[in-house]
Scaffold this motif. Structure first.
Motif, PDB file in Angstrom:
ATOM      1  N   GLU A 100       3.797   2.044   9.087  1.00 14.04           N
ATOM      2  CA  GLU A 100       3.965   0.905   8.046  1.00 14.04           C
ATOM      3  C   GLU A 100       3.301   1.382   6.616  1.00 14.04           C
ATOM      4  N   PRO A 101       4.031   1.045   5.655  1.00 12.50           N
ATOM      5  CA  PRO A 101       3.401   1.100   4.504  1.00 12.50           C
ATOM      6  C   PRO A 101       1.862   1.338   4.311  1.00 12.50           C
ATOM      7  N   LYS A 102       1.757   1.835   3.365  1.00 10.13           N
ATOM      8  CA  LYS A 102       0.275   1.634   2.819  1.00 10.13           C
ATOM      9  C   LYS A 102      -0.133   1.229   1.443  1.00 10.13           C
ATOM     10  N   GLU A 103      -1.622   0.207   1.475  1.00 10.79           N
ATOM     11  CA  GLU A 103      -1.848  -0.573   0.656  1.00 10.79           C
ATOM     12  C   GLU A 103      -2.542   0.250  -0.112  1.00 10.79           C
ATOM     13  N   ILE A 104      -2.540   0.570  -0.956  1.00  9.44           N
ATOM     14  CA  ILE A 104      -4.014   1.876  -1.632  1.00  9.44           C
ATOM     15  C   ILE A 104      -4.130   1.311  -3.123  1.00  9.44           C
ATOM     16  N   VAL A 105      -5.395   1.159  -3.664  1.00 14.23           N
ATOM     17  CA  VAL A 105      -4.965   1.533  -5.406  1.00 14.23           C
ATOM     18  C   VAL A 105      -5.264   3.215  -5.587  1.00 14.23           C
ATOM     19  N   ILE A 106      -4.373   3.141  -6.380  1.00 14.67           N
ATOM     20  CA  ILE A 106      -4.162   4.549  -6.861  1.00 14.67           C
ATOM     21  C   ILE A 106      -5.173   4.447  -8.689  1.00 14.67           C
ATOM     22  N   SER A 107      -5.314   3.731  -9.114  1.00 14.09           N
ATOM     23  CA  SER A 107      -5.837   3.362 -10.872  1.00 14.09           C
ATOM     24  C   SER A 107      -6.906   1.779 -10.651  1.00 14.09           C
ATOM     25  N   GLN A 108      -7.876   1.667 -11.037  1.00 13.84           N
ATOM     26  CA  GLN A 108      -9.038   0.842 -11.485  1.00 13.84           C
ATOM     27  C   GLN A 108      -8.051   0.095 -12.458  1.00 13.84           C
ATOM     28  N   ARG A 109      -7.190   1.164 -13.827  1.00 17.79           N
ATOM     29  CA  ARG A 109      -7.021   0.486 -14.982  1.00 17.79           C
ATOM     30  C   ARG A 109      -5.829  -0.749 -14.709  1.00 17.79           C
ATOM     31  N   PHE A 110      -5.513  -0.350 -13.723  1.00 17.90           N
ATOM     32  CA  PHE A 110      -4.234  -1.800 -13.593  1.00 17.90           C
ATOM     33  C   PHE A 110      -4.707  -2.985 -13.310  1.00 17.90           C
ATOM     34  N   ILE A 111      -5.137  -3.734 -13.281  1.00 19.44           N
ATOM     35  CA  ILE A 111      -5.871  -5.276 -13.025  1.00 19.44           C
ATOM     36  C   ILE A 111      -4.802  -6.585 -12.861  1.00 19.44           C
ATOM     37  N   GLY A 112      -5.262  -6.808 -11.813  1.00 17.36           N
ATOM     38  CA  GLY A 112      -4.077  -7.986 -11.361  1.00 17.36           C
ATOM     39  C   GLY A 112      -4.276  -9.142 -12.128  1.00 17.36           C
ATOM     40  N   LYS A 113      -4.123 -10.506 -11.773  1.00 16.89           N
ATOM     41  CA  LYS A 113      -4.344 -11.787 -11.857  1.00 16.89           C
ATOM     42  C   LYS A 113      -5.727 -12.264 -11.617  1.00 16.89           C
ATOM     43  N   ASN A 114      -5.857 -11.713 -10.204  1.00 13.62           N
ATOM     44  CA  ASN A 114      -7.222 -11.652  -9.808  1.00 13.62           C
ATOM     45  C   ASN A 114      -8.561 -11.500 -10.218  1.00 13.62           C
ATOM     46  N   GLY A 115      -8.085 -10.362 -11.522  1.00 12.30           N
ATOM     47  CA  GLY A 115      -9.345  -9.773 -11.602  1.00 12.30           C
ATOM     48  C   GLY A 115      -9.279  -8.438 -11.050  1.00 12.30           C
ATOM     49  N   LYS A 116      -9.029  -7.876 -10.266  1.00 17.02           N
ATOM     50  CA  LYS A 116      -9.117  -7.015  -9.169  1.00 17.02           C
ATOM     51  C   LYS A 116      -7.965  -5.705  -9.186  1.00 17.02           C
ATOM     52  N   PRO A 117      -8.381  -4.779  -8.921  1.00 15.97           N
ATOM     53  CA  PRO A 117      -7.155  -3.780  -9.185  1.00 15.97           C
ATOM     54  C   PRO A 117      -6.336  -3.530  -8.073  1.00 15.97           C
ATOM     55  N   LEU A 118      -4.552  -3.462  -8.927  1.00 11.10           N
ATOM     56  CA  LEU A 118      -3.607  -3.490  -8.045  1.00 11.10           C
ATOM     57  C   LEU A 118      -3.278  -2.689  -6.980  1.00 11.10           C
ATOM     58  N   THR A 119      -2.812  -3.386  -6.193  1.00 10.17           N
ATOM     59  CA  THR A 119      -2.288  -1.836  -5.366  1.00 10.17           C
ATOM     60  C   THR A 119      -1.281  -1.567  -5.003  1.00 10.17           C
ATOM     61  N   TRP A 120      -1.081  -0.321  -4.734  1.00 14.00           N
ATOM     62  CA  TRP A 120       0.238  -0.043  -4.711  1.00 14.00           C
ATOM     63  C   TRP A 120       0.570   0.095  -3.284  1.00 14.00           C
ATOM     64  N   LYS A 121       1.191   0.020  -3.054  1.00  9.77           N
ATOM     65  CA  LYS A 121       2.201   0.582  -2.028  1.00  9.77           C
ATOM     66  C   LYS A 121       3.040   1.629  -1.131  1.00  9.77           C
ATOM     67  N   ILE A 122       2.502   1.868  -0.493  1.00 12.38           N
ATOM     68  CA  ILE A 122       3.595   3.566  -0.265  1.00 12.38           C
ATOM     69  C   ILE A 122       4.354   3.684   1.096  1.00 12.38           C
TER      70      ILE A 122
END
Length: 119
Positions: free
Chosen positions: A9-31
């Protein structure tokens, strides 16, 4: 298809605290993991080791869409592997690389080799 059932299954992880989503939280990357056929296509490109790992990482990133035209243009890049160089700091890239290696079974194999050597 039967082979799809056996892919991790693809894994979701925060790669960087610099990329912030609309919800104000760091974006997760799907690998995701890739199949050996895709890996061979990357390997057959006669690349230097750094280029190989960048292309390998870029092929495993599902989200964000590294092929997105706006994303590429915003970083002044033409390819997904180029944009990784521009987007990420060295530490962030190392987090991505470790995750990609884990998803594709490299880290598990590394641990098995270490155990065999200790015997």
């Amino acid at each position: 298809m039967i082979e799809e059932r056996y892919m991790p299954e693809p894994k979701e992880i925060v790669i960087s605290q610099r990329f912030i989503g609309k919800n104000g939280k760091p974006l997760t990357w799907k690998i995701k993991a890739i199949k050996e056929k895709e890996h061979q296509e990357i390997k057959n490109g006669k690349l230097e080791i750094e280029q190989y790992w960048r292309k390998f990482c870029a092929s495993c990133v599902v989200e964000p869409d590294l092929q997105n035209k706006q994303l590429l243009e915003s970083y002044g890049c033409h390819t997904a592997d180029e944009v990784l160089k521009e987007m990420l700091t060295m530490g962030e890239y190392m987090i991505l690389l470790k995750t990609v290696r884990e998803q594709n079974g490299f880290e598990k194999r590394k641990e098995e080799i270490k155990k065999d050597i200790k015997k």
